[in-house]
Write a protein that holds these residues in place. Structure first.
Motif, PDB file in Angstrom:
ATOM      1  N   SER A 244       0.842  -1.208   0.000  1.00  0.00           N
ATOM      2  CA  SER A 244       0.000   0.000   0.000  1.00  0.00           C
ATOM      3  C   SER A 244       0.874   1.255   0.000  1.00  0.00           C
ATOM      4  CB  SER A 244      -0.929  -0.002   1.218  1.00  0.00           C
ATOM      5  OG  SER A 244      -1.795  -1.112   1.181  1.00  0.00           O
ATOM      6  N   LEU A 247       2.391   1.663  -3.579  1.00  0.00           N
ATOM      7  CA  LEU A 247       1.428   2.193  -4.548  1.00  0.00           C
ATOM      8  C   LEU A 247       1.161   3.677  -4.288  1.00  0.00           C
ATOM      9  CD1 LEU A 247      -0.928  -0.896  -4.511  1.00  0.00           C
ATOM     10  CD2 LEU A 247       0.275  -0.055  -6.541  1.00  0.00           C
ATOM     11  N   GLN A 250       4.169   5.879  -5.629  1.00  0.00           N
ATOM     12  CA  GLN A 250       4.190   6.192  -7.063  1.00  0.00           C
ATOM     13  C   GLN A 250       3.029   7.076  -7.466  1.00  0.00           C
ATOM     14  OE1 GLN A 250       6.769   5.638  -9.211  1.00  0.00           O
ATOM     15  NE2 GLN A 250       7.669   5.117  -7.221  1.00  0.00           N
ATOM     16  N   VAL A 258      -1.084   3.693 -11.448  1.00  0.00           N
ATOM     17  CA  VAL A 258      -0.638   2.489 -10.748  1.00  0.00           C
ATOM     18  C   VAL A 258      -1.704   1.406 -10.872  1.00  0.00           C
ATOM     19  CG1 VAL A 258       0.829   3.749  -9.120  1.00  0.00           C
ATOM     20  CG2 VAL A 258      -1.551   3.291  -8.509  1.00  0.00           C
ATOM     21  N   PHE A 260      -2.659  -2.621  -9.426  1.00  0.00           N
ATOM     22  CA  PHE A 260      -2.393  -3.695  -8.478  1.00  0.00           C
ATOM     23  C   PHE A 260      -3.120  -4.947  -8.954  1.00  0.00           C
ATOM     24  CE2 PHE A 260      -3.440  -5.770  -4.232  1.00  0.00           C
ATOM     25  CZ  PHE A 260      -2.170  -6.292  -4.067  1.00  0.00           C
ATOM     26  N   VAL A 275      -5.171   2.714  -0.548  1.00  0.00           N
ATOM     27  CA  VAL A 275      -4.590   3.475  -1.662  1.00  0.00           C
ATOM     28  C   VAL A 275      -5.703   4.253  -2.352  1.00  0.00           C
ATOM     29  CG1 VAL A 275      -3.254   3.359  -3.788  1.00  0.00           C
ATOM     30  CG2 VAL A 275      -2.814   1.713  -1.948  1.00  0.00           C
ATOM     31  N   GLY A 278      -5.494   5.025  -8.482  1.00  0.00           N
ATOM     32  CA  GLY A 278      -5.037   3.857  -9.209  1.00  0.00           C
ATOM     33  C   GLY A 278      -6.124   2.812  -9.407  1.00  0.00           C
ATOM     34  N   TRP A 280      -7.125  -1.613  -9.428  1.00  0.00           N
ATOM     35  CA  TRP A 280      -6.748  -2.963  -9.027  1.00  0.00           C
ATOM     36  C   TRP A 280      -7.622  -3.982  -9.735  1.00  0.00           C
ATOM     37  CZ3 TRP A 280      -9.160  -6.945  -6.160  1.00  0.00           C
ATOM     38  CH2 TRP A 280     -10.397  -6.631  -5.597  1.00  0.00           C
TER      39      TRP A 280
END
Length: 400
Positions: A244, A247, A250, A258, A260, A275, A278, A280
């Motif tokens: 976490s 991520l 960045q 990003v 995941f 996070v 981004g 996932w």
């Protein structure tokens, strides 16, 4: 983080690339102006885009000395240690010259550094010391004849003293207070103040990358290193707090993206709550994850799962980090390799900044009559097949 499906990934990436191409018309105008009007154009665009008036483009010797004094002693120690580590790694990057001999022919393969390199150091809310080192050291190790640097004058109308000081610590004294497309154009074509270079290297924003793309071929460029990217692939061996943090680190970069990828929904849900930005995705297995990674060809890739070392050999990325204790951030600072890496899926065919970006290779050939008596007919026939009869005659006259 936003939960996505596999088919949405390319849509996200295409959106970034579309944004990149949208600025090329504006950038082309800036480049043409700098090519025609030199320093005046550079100053005019700096005032228009950065809202800064620059009288003298080049940083003075006095300002360099003052900048060095402003670096705290403890920070100088840290910087010097980073220089040692990065230099040690880059000194391992070496292309060997060789000579090949046969009856009647000698071929020498040679390498030489370029005469002059131009470095671009982006400006940020804080001085980007790591980028200064990661961009400069490969050029220094390559023994480039002269290295110059440009950086936006966003710190009190000049460049942050830590950037100037770091460049000076590396022996780089020609430093220019310009950024953006106008800096790239100035280094590509030369102006009254800025000397023309052979190679331009260093990361930048969308306008810098567009400029580098447009001047490529006029000068050499390293890569189009744009907004940061990170893909993390993990199984249930991942440390949720660690990943976490990675991520989020960045995602701290402006315009970064990003991803995941994980094999466990519970882990994905836990990380996504920690996070903010981004995407996932739940993957069915690690092999499926490898295919997704290679479609993205990310700048950074963290692999936190069983058999990570063997998985790394199957993946395409600018830099790969293995295990819970190898965050992407270690590569940003002191691991050794340059953190100037290919973005926008260009890792599929390009590589991170290295000594090789500042080296040119060439061959020296020397033949005598023995070679033509033995091999001349081969070359002559190849020329005939291509209907290049004067080429054939140039060869044949030496055989008869």
């Amino acid at each position: 983080m936003l939960l996505i499906k596999k088919e949405q990934i390319q849509q996200i990436l295409r959106k970034r690339n579309k944004t990149f191409s949208s600025v090329e018309k504006t950038v082309s105008k800036i480049i043409s102006d700098v090519e025609r009007n030199g320093d005046n154009a550079v100053k005019r665009w700096t005032h228009k885009l950065d809202k800064i008036s620059v009288n003298k483009i080049q940083v003075s010797d006095d300002e360099i000395l003052l900048s060095l004094k402003k670096i705290l002693p403890q920070d100088k120690t840290v910087i010097n240690e980073a220089i040692k580590r990065i230099t040690k790694y880059h000194k391992k990057q070496h292309i060997s010259s060789f000579t090949m001999q046969e009856d009647g022919l000698s071929i020498k393969f040679r390498t030489k550094p370029v005469d002059r390199a131009g470095l671009y150091i982006p400006a940020g809310s804080a001085p980007l010391i790591s980028t200064t080192l990661m961009t400069s050291i490969p050029a220094k190790v390559a023994n480039v004849g002269e290295i110059i640097a440009c950086s936006p004058p966003t710190y009190k109308g000049s460049i942050h003293p830590y950037i100037i000081g770091c460049l000076s610590m590396l022996g780089i004294k020609k430093i220019f207070k310009i950024g953006g497309s106008q800096a790239i154009a100035a280094m590509a074509f030369g102006t009254e103040s800025v000397p023309k270079v052979n190679v331009i290297a260093g990361p930048g924003n969308i306008y810098v990358n567009a400029a580098k793309k447009l001047v490529s071929g006029i000068v050499g460029i390293d890569i189009l290193a744009g907004p940061s990217e990170l893909v993390v692939m993990a199984d249930n061996s991942v440390n949720i707090d660690f990943v976490s943090a990675d991520l989020n680190a960045q995602a701290e970069h402006k315009y970064s993206v990003v991803f995941f990828l994980c094999t466990d929904n519970n882990i994905g849900n836990k990380v996504s709550k920690k996070v903010k930005n981004g995407y996932w995705m739940k993957i069915s297995n690690l092999e499926d994850g490898i295919k997704i990674i290679n479609d993205i060809a990310p700048e950074h890739l963290q692999i936190i799962c069983k058999n990570a070392r063997s998985i790394a050999e199957k993946c395409v990325a600018g830099a790969i980090f293995i295990g819970n204790y190898t965050p992407c951030a270690i590569g940003d600072y002191i691991a050794g390799p340059s953190h100037t890496l290919p973005t926008g899926s260009t890792a599929a065919f390009d590589s991170g900044l290295s000594v090789f970006d500042f080296i040119r290779t060439y061959a020296i050939m020397e033949a005598n009559s023995t070679f033509f008596k033995k091999n001349g007919i081969i070359s002559e026939r190849l020329a005939e097949i291509e209907n290049l009869f004067k080429h054939r005659d140039s060869l044949k006259i030496r055989r008869l």
